[in-house]
Motif scaffolding. Structure first.
Motif, short mmCIF file in Angstrom:
data_model
loop_
_atom_site.label_atom_id
_atom_site.label_comp_id
_atom_site.label_asym_id
_atom_site.label_seq_id
_atom_site.Cartn_x
_atom_site.Cartn_y
_atom_site.Cartn_z
N LYS A 556 0.83 -1.20 0.00
CA LYS A 556 0.00 0.00 0.00
C LYS A 556 0.87 1.26 0.00
CE LYS A 556 -4.36 -1.63 0.54
NZ LYS A 556 -4.10 -3.05 0.45
N ALA A 557 1.93 1.24 0.83
CA ALA A 557 2.83 2.40 0.90
C ALA A 557 3.54 2.61 -0.43
CB ALA A 557 3.85 2.19 2.02
N VAL A 562 4.53 5.73 -5.44
CA VAL A 562 4.66 5.71 -6.90
C VAL A 562 3.58 6.58 -7.55
CG1 VAL A 562 4.51 4.25 -8.95
CG2 VAL A 562 5.78 3.46 -6.95
N ALA A 563 2.36 6.58 -6.98
CA ALA A 563 1.26 7.37 -7.53
C ALA A 563 1.42 8.86 -7.24
CB ALA A 563 -0.07 6.87 -6.99
N GLY A 564 2.37 9.22 -6.39
CA GLY A 564 2.60 10.62 -6.07
C GLY A 564 1.69 11.17 -5.01
#
Length: 773
Positions: A556-557, A562-564
């Motif tokens: 999850k982290a 990565v998604a910003g």
């Protein structure tokens, strides 16, 4: 012309050679049988493994004197020794430098000499370069004419840059007279050595060419059949020179080379040689040939004499075990004891340890750590679901698909005679019409028998006595008693909450964080949050599910970063549900309030310990007793015994004597232990009956385990540590145990003993005083 440099004088044992000469930088096998030579060899092994090899002039002389031995020889290093069954000693030596004997100091027991080490100075001039080119050209022409040398002979010397070593290597590969070989050895100066070798090569090539011309003249007079035979042999020679390794002949040659390069016992060597001879006679198209070839490959690839013998350091071993695993003190102590014994007595039979415990407590990874601590190779095979005896003992070589058993396959993978060998899930083996693999394991795991283990495929007895076998199991009741008797059982019970927290913070979280590409500053989890994961998202004896939950947090982290969405992620008690969802387990599985007719019992299961809520309901009826739940016959009998006890104490408990005629009793156990658990719920059922019939509530903080007799005596049970851990996880404050189990309290971790009260009882009356409000 440059002269040799004498660097030092040394006193060395001397080994006279018959019909053999060793050059510097040459590795060679020697068979030593003469008493003087054996003593000289022993002298060298006691010192620095260095020995002087010099050739005797007369090969027929059994007891040469100093005058019968050439004065220039080679100082060699003894690399390996092996005693052969016929009493001789096979030695692997490596030539180091030339040496000249100055004086014989000892001639009676063995030869000991004072010698000068002869080293030619490094030279580089056009004359040497020209000589090297001429020698190389002559050698290549010699090989083209000669039929006694293979392409490997040229390959062995092609890459040598040093002129002196080149001359030695070429001389070593030529079939020369001993006086010619000795002349090259005595030529310390490189220029002189190359000139001597060039003359010898030129003479040999001329002789071979003359032989060829004579052979050509004779061939014209041969009959047709002889001519065809000769042509076939010629074709083989041409293929050989061109490097075309094709056909059965080349295959057999390659196998013989492999055999000679290995140091096998005579029985194994003879067996392989016999099979190679069989392969040579089998037609190329025959299916039997592939069966024989596969068998030979197996024999050549198995370790027969290869040992890894590292220096034993018990302090380092302890540090490795502590670094890889938290807790497990009994297992670590047993491994250190084994190491201490090995250090004192040298070669020691490998113990057979059986690590028994619930899933996820680290049995398999502990075996890997043991191999790491011992500096040994590690090999693992899984026995789960194995039903065929041939999986252990191998298939007989009656068909193409036959192969050795898993034990021999594991030894091939290990490549040494003394690996750490893990037999995983030994309790999961089964048997059917194909045989009983557990019975086949008896020979593998018996220290008195496994030195001559018989595999149906290999057929030669194989020595497993140096192997350290470690087996793992979840429970021992499915392992046959004769097999269990051969193993030393070490129990690994579940971890306490404190141990789980330390394992998670020190081992699992750093490992998962690294595997998910996260650093310390990218993902942070504090101890309070980890404790909540342990309490509300896992319920197990080991830590496998805990590791999965930590991996879920890391995923999850990683997605957030990565998604910003975030640059740094901190998981806290407040936002834990955003990562793992709603909590799956309620921390503290004990009752929330005191209940009538409900008692918390303790049970042992394969997954560690567990708590059982035993419920009793009393309603008006005709005295019928109903027992429901996942109960075996033993627990049903415990319920009958508990009811009989309550009947006998009806007056003291202020229960109407005729309650069994006017009321129906229903005993229900929502979760029952496995049948192997045996009697352990007698006092729990009796307490629940007493509570339901008297209307007195049971203290929700009390849990109990123990068996009851008709007279009310409390009998001892097993699994105290596991049951105590489950009670601690459930939030129980007091445990009632049989007095005979007081000795088992030392197995319970001190952190648990400090937080809980343990009450030991001998009679059911004491149990009721502790449990009923």
């Amino acid at each position: 012309m440059a002269h040799a440099e004498i660097t030092e004088e040394r006193i060395l044992p001397l080994l006279p050679l018959r019909g053999l000469l060793v050059y510097p930088a040459t590795v060679l096998h020697l068979d030593v049988g003469r008493e003087k030579s054996v003593r000289a060899l022993d002298k060298a092994m006691l010192e620095d493994h260095m020995i002087l090899l010099a050739t005797q002039m007369d090969t027929q002389m059994d007891d040469p004197l100093a005058k019968d031995i050439y004065t220039v020889g080679t100082v060699a290093r003894v690399k390996q020794m092996m005693k052969l069954p016929n009493g001789t000693i096979r030695v692997l030596v490596e030539g180091v430098e030339r040496a000249k004997i100055i004086d014989f100091m000892e001639e009676d027991e063995w030869f000991e000499v004072r010698a000068e080490i002869l080293i030619a100075p490094l030279q580089s001039d056009p004359q040497i370069d020209a000589l090297v080119r001429a020698v190389t050209q002559q050698f290549e022409q010699f090989l083209q004419v000669s039929k006694k040398h293979t392409p490997e002979t040229h390959a062995a010397v092609a890459d040598i840059d040093d002129p002196g070593r080149l001359a030695d290597a070429i001389a070593a590969n030529l079939s020369l007279k001993m006086k010619d070989k000795q002349a090259i050895l005595e030529a310390v100066d490189v220029t002189q050595r190359l000139e001597t070798l060039l003359q010898i090569l030129s003479d040999e090539r001329e002789i071979l060419e003359l032989e060829k011309k004579i052979s050509q003249r004779v061939r014209k007079q041969m009959e047709r059949t002889q001519k065809e035979y000769y042509l076939r042999e010629q074709m083989k020679a041409i293929q050989k020179e061109l490097g075309d390794k094709e056909g059965r002949v080349a295959e057999v040659e390659e196998l013989r080379d492999q055999l000679e390069s290995k140091m096998f016992a005579k029985s194994v060597h003879d067996k392989v040689e016999k099979e190679i001879d069989r392969l040579e006679k089998v037609p190329q198209s025959s299916a039997e040939g592939s069966v024989i070839r596969t068998y030979i490959d197996w024999l050549l690839s198995l370790p027969w004499e290869v040992d890894v013998q590292p220096e034993i350091d018990i302090h380092r071993a302890r540090a490795v075990l502590d670094a890889d695993h938290y807790g497990l003190e009994k297992v670590k102590e047993r491994i250190i004891e084994y190491l201490a014994v090995q250090k004192l007595v040298g070669q020691h039979r490998g113990p057979i340890l059986c690590l028994v415990g619930p899933p996820g407590v680290g049995k398999t990874s502990l075996a890997k750590s043991v191999a790491h601590a011992l500096h040994r190779n590690f090999v693992r095979i899984s026995l789960g679901g194995v039903r065929d005896e041939a999986e252990i003992r191998g298939h007989r070589r009656t068909y193409v698909g036959a192969m050795p058993g898993r034990v021999i396959q594991g030894m091939k993978t290990a490549a040494t005679m003394n690996p750490v060998f893990l037999l995983d899930e030994i309790d999961k083996m089964a048997n059917d019409f194909r045989g009983d693999p557990a019975s086949a394991m008896l020979e593998v795991l018996d220290p008195e028998q496994n030195s001559t283990f018989s595999d149906h495929y290999i057929e030669i007895p194989y020595d497993l006595s140096k192997v350290m076998f470690i087996t793992t199991a979840n429970t021992v009741h499915t392992i046959p008693q004769p097999l269990l008797d051969r193993m030393e059982t070490i129990y690994l019970s579940g971890y306490t909450e404190v141990e789980k927290l330390r394992i998670a913070m020190d081992y699992l979280f750093p490992k998962q964080r690294k595997e998910h590409g996260l650093t310390k500053d990218k993902l942070t989890i504090n101890e309070d949050t980890m404790l909540r994961v342990i309490r509300e998202y896992t319920r197990e004896a080991g830590v496998r599910n805990l590791e999965r939950q930590i991996a879920g947090l890391c995923r999850k982290a990683a997605k957030m970063i990565v998604a910003g969405e975030k640059k740094r992620v901190t998981v806290s008690v407040k936002n834990i549900e955003q990562f793992l969802g709603a909590k799956r387990f309620r921390y503290g599985m004990a009752e929330q309030s005191d209940q009538v007719g409900v008692v918390t019992g303790l049970a042992w299961t394969e997954a560690g310990g567990d708590i059982l809520a035993i419920e009793v309901s009393v309603v008006e009826g005709k005295g019928r007793l109903t027992i429901t739940g996942q109960l075996g016959d033993v627990m049903k009998e415990s319920a009958q015994a508990a009811l009989s006890y309550i009947k006998s104490r009806a007056t003291e408990l202020a229960i109407p004597p005729d309650f069994t005629e006017t009321h129906d009793i229903h005993i229900h156990v929502p979760e029952g232990a496995i049948p192997k658990d045996g009697p352990s719920a007698g006092i729990t059922m009796a307490t629940a009956l007493a509570s339901a019939l008297t209307g007195r509530a049971v203290d929700r903080h009390v849990a109990m385990t123990g068996e009851i007799t008709l007279r009310g005596r409390v009998l001892p049970i097993g699994g105290i540590k596991e049951k105590s851990l489950s009670a601690h996880r459930a939030g129980i404050l007091k445990i009632v145990l049989p007095r005979d189990n007081q000795k088992d309290l030392e197995d319970v971790p001190e952190s648990i003993r400090e937080k809980m009260e343990f009450v030991f009882v001998e009679h059911m009356d004491e149990v009721l005083r502790q449990a009923l409000k």
